[in-house]
Motif scaffolding. Structure first.
Motif, short mmCIF file in Angstrom:
data_model
loop_
_atom_site.label_atom_id
_atom_site.label_comp_id
_atom_site.label_asym_id
_atom_site.label_seq_id
_atom_site.Cartn_x
_atom_site.Cartn_y
_atom_site.Cartn_z
N VAL A 1 0.53 -1.30 0.15
CA VAL A 1 0.06 0.20 -0.38
C VAL A 1 0.87 1.37 -0.49
CG1 VAL A 1 -1.69 -0.79 1.17
CG2 VAL A 1 -0.18 -0.30 2.61
N GLU A 2 -0.03 1.94 0.02
CA GLU A 2 0.94 3.68 -0.29
C GLU A 2 2.04 3.70 1.19
OE1 GLU A 2 -0.42 7.14 -2.90
OE2 GLU A 2 -1.85 7.71 -0.80
N ASP A 3 1.33 3.66 1.89
CA ASP A 3 1.53 4.43 3.29
C ASP A 3 2.08 2.88 3.75
OD1 ASP A 3 -1.13 3.39 3.61
OD2 ASP A 3 -2.00 4.73 4.77
N GLU A 4 2.81 1.77 3.22
CA GLU A 4 3.29 0.57 4.25
C GLU A 4 4.57 1.27 5.09
OE1 GLU A 4 2.79 -2.54 4.07
OE2 GLU A 4 4.48 -2.48 5.52
N PRO A 5 4.36 0.80 6.38
CA PRO A 5 5.23 1.30 6.98
C PRO A 5 6.34 0.67 7.04
CG PRO A 5 2.71 0.36 8.84
CD PRO A 5 2.71 0.41 6.73
N ASP A 6 6.35 -0.94 7.13
CA ASP A 6 7.49 -1.97 6.44
C ASP A 6 8.02 -1.21 4.81
OD1 ASP A 6 9.42 -3.68 6.85
OD2 ASP A 6 8.19 -5.16 7.40
N ILE A 7 9.38 -0.13 4.89
CA ILE A 7 9.54 0.12 3.75
C ILE A 7 10.65 -1.29 3.42
CG2 ILE A 7 9.77 2.45 4.31
CD1 ILE A 7 13.15 1.87 4.69
N GLU A 8 10.62 -2.59 4.33
CA GLU A 8 11.84 -3.56 3.87
C GLU A 8 10.81 -3.72 2.50
OE1 GLU A 8 14.42 -3.60 3.79
OE2 GLU A 8 14.52 -2.08 4.49
N LYS A 9 9.35 -3.78 3.26
CA LYS A 9 8.31 -4.56 2.25
C LYS A 9 7.55 -4.34 0.64
CE LYS A 9 5.44 -6.41 5.56
NZ LYS A 9 3.95 -6.64 6.39
N ILE A 10 8.53 -2.55 0.61
CA ILE A 10 8.01 -2.11 -0.73
C ILE A 10 9.42 -2.34 -1.70
CG2 ILE A 10 7.64 0.22 -1.60
CD1 ILE A 10 7.63 1.20 1.18
N ASP A 11 8.58 -2.50 -2.69
CA ASP A 11 9.01 -3.59 -4.01
C ASP A 11 7.99 -2.24 -5.09
OD1 ASP A 11 11.12 -4.07 -6.06
OD2 ASP A 11 11.13 -6.26 -4.93
N LEU A 12 8.32 -2.90 -6.43
CA LEU A 12 7.86 -2.55 -7.46
C LEU A 12 8.15 -3.27 -9.18
CD1 LEU A 12 7.24 0.97 -9.04
CD2 LEU A 12 8.71 -0.57 -10.71
N ASP A 13 6.85 -4.27 -9.10
CA ASP A 13 6.21 -5.51 -9.56
C ASP A 13 6.75 -5.34 -11.17
OD1 ASP A 13 5.06 -7.59 -11.08
OD2 ASP A 13 4.07 -7.81 -9.51
N MET A 14 8.15 -5.85 -11.90
CA MET A 14 7.89 -5.30 -13.00
C MET A 14 7.27 -5.91 -14.08
SD MET A 14 10.01 -2.87 -13.13
CE MET A 14 10.86 -3.05 -14.95
N HIS A 15 6.00 -7.25 -13.65
CA HIS A 15 5.19 -7.50 -14.22
C HIS A 15 4.46 -6.26 -14.69
CE1 HIS A 15 2.86 -10.53 -16.07
NE2 HIS A 15 1.77 -10.81 -15.42
N LEU B 1 10.19 3.55 -2.23
CA LEU B 1 9.32 3.39 -3.29
C LEU B 1 10.18 3.84 -4.75
CD1 LEU B 1 7.72 1.97 -5.22
CD2 LEU B 1 5.77 3.68 -5.29
N LEU B 2 10.69 5.51 -4.45
CA LEU B 2 11.82 5.47 -5.57
C LEU B 2 12.98 5.10 -5.45
CD1 LEU B 2 11.49 8.64 -7.48
CD2 LEU B 2 13.13 9.26 -5.57
N GLU B 3 13.74 5.29 -4.57
CA GLU B 3 14.81 4.18 -4.70
C GLU B 3 14.48 2.89 -5.59
OE1 GLU B 3 17.16 5.58 -0.56
OE2 GLU B 3 15.66 3.68 -0.65
N VAL B 4 14.22 1.99 -5.19
CA VAL B 4 13.36 1.39 -5.90
C VAL B 4 13.25 1.40 -7.52
CG1 VAL B 4 12.09 -0.70 -6.93
CG2 VAL B 4 12.86 -0.19 -4.17
N VAL B 5 12.33 2.63 -8.21
CA VAL B 5 12.86 3.05 -9.26
C VAL B 5 13.42 3.44 -10.16
CG1 VAL B 5 11.39 4.59 -10.72
CG2 VAL B 5 9.95 3.62 -9.25
N GLU B 6 14.29 4.33 -9.43
CA GLU B 6 15.96 4.42 -9.20
C GLU B 6 16.77 3.11 -9.49
OE1 GLU B 6 15.66 9.15 -7.47
OE2 GLU B 6 17.11 7.28 -6.32
#
Ligand code: GN1
Ligand code: MG
Length: 368
Positions: free
Chosen positions: A265-279, A348-353
């Protein structure tokens, strides 16, 4: 019992049938929204959406409604031209008993209402990946319908909404003012945006130089702003038209991928879970481009991933700015919510980068 907040508002609109119930819908971060049920004589139920327009965000609700109505009319005509049925596919507003599009409450805030599109879902997250392809088609088609719309007819409902450079200046001003006394705990976060100052200006620079065209764009293309038909599972109707204004195609594409391809979700508190699904990124891109390929310039295609980067950065910074200002713009559900949102979008931005070259390579496959 009718909620006290809306009991004086409901009777002002031309709703048909007998009032049954009202439920607040919680997904919006700015406006306040209720779903109303009305029992009809034939036993059926009609649902309506009644919304309080946030007067901090939107200073000219009458101008806003005029914009939305012009856009809806144009889209309905464009659908007719393409021999498509526009039933359930464009918003249908309910007038007040005076025949107006808005009514005012005791606090001076404005309300509007429209018919709830039944049999369709606004997803808050992806349950079926194909829905994201459909979301891409829905937002892509939206821009195609508005391709020949004269942007001069529209007022800016929020001036410089996606002028990311001006957003940066507003952020700097908020840091300097430090109204809520929160700046001392935010050194790392503040540096994060100063380090990305040049990148944030890239879309503005490309539009100002004429390298990217200005179109009429939606500007708030979260997944839950496109309804998916429950039966056909196809994109049905684009909603939340309050920020339809002149802009770049990169904003709509970028904001949609930012929200929908994120693994949390957009407001995920656990930032380790944040990724961008390339599919999911590829599915959305396919759907989006399939609908507007004929109107996109080469530069627009080439720079699509820049939209994801800039809009994610912009929103992260908007959340942090609001946190610094004492939470005055976005609705928050707990103390520190805006900071949690900002940190999630920064991650999320770091992942996008990291994934940027891969995204560029993918969009380049659409160049002829
Ligand atoms: C706001 O209220 P909602 O969810 O439609 C905001 C968007 C943000 C979004 C982030 C007018 O949209 O710009 O991207 O929150 N809308 C406005 O969730 O500021
Ligand atoms: Mg919105």
């Amino acid at each position: 019992m009718v909620n006290a907040l809306i009991k004086d508002i409901i009777p002002q609109f031309q709703f048909k049938g007998e009032y049954v119930s009202a439920k607040e819908l919680s997904s919006g971060n700015v406006n306040t929204t209720y779903k109303l049920a009305y029992q009809q004589e034939d036993g059926n139920t009609i649902y309506y959406v009644m919304q309080r327009i946030n007067n901090v965000a939107f200073q000219n609700p009458a101008g806003l409604m005029r914009n939305v109505q012009l856009v809806v009319k144009h889209i309905a005509k464009a659908m007719e031209k393409e021999k498509q049925d526009c039933h359930r596919r464009v918003l249908q507003f309910v007038p007040t008993k005076n025949g107006d599009s808005l009514c005012m409450d005791a606090d001076g805030a404005y309300w509007r209402a429209y018919i709830f599109v039944d049999g369709a879902t606004a997803y808050d997250s992806i349950e079926n990946p194909l829905h994201f392809y459909e979301a891409g088609r829905g937002f892509g088609a939206f821009q195609r319908y508005l391709y020949d719309f004269d942007a001069k007819q529209l007022m800016d409902t929020i001036p410089d909404f996606h002028h990311t450079t001006k957003r940066f200046y507003a952020f700097v001003a908020a840091v300097a003012a430090d109204k809520a006394g929160r700046v001392k705990e935010l050194e790392k976060e503040i540096d994060f945006f100063f380090n990305r100052r040049k990148m944030m200006n890239e879309i503005i620079a490309l539009t100002e130089s004429g390298a990217l065209p200005i179109r009429v764009t939606h500007n708030d293309t979260k997944l839950n702003n496109v309804l998916i038909d429950n039966k056909t599972e196809k994109a049905l109707c684009v909603i939340d038209l309050d920020t339809v204004m002149p802009g770049s195609v990169l904003y709509d594409y970028g904001d949609a991928v930012r929200f929908g391809a994120c693994t949390t979700v957009e407001d995920e508190p656990d930032i380790e879970k944040i990724d961008l699904d390339m599919h999911l990124f590829r599915l959305f891109t396919d759907g989006f481009v399939s609908e507007i390929a004929s109107t996109l310039t080469e530069n627009e295609i080439r720079y699509l991933p820049l939209g994801i980067k800039v809009i994610t950065c912009e929103l992260a910074m908007r959340f942090l700015t609001d946190y610094i200002n004492g939470d005055v713009y976005f609705k928050t559900h707990y103390p520190g919510h805006n900071l949690v949102r900002a940190r999630a979008q920064m991650r999320l931005l770091e992942v996008v980068e990291e994934r940027y070259p891969e995204m560029q390579a993918y969009v380049n496959t659409f160049l002829k």
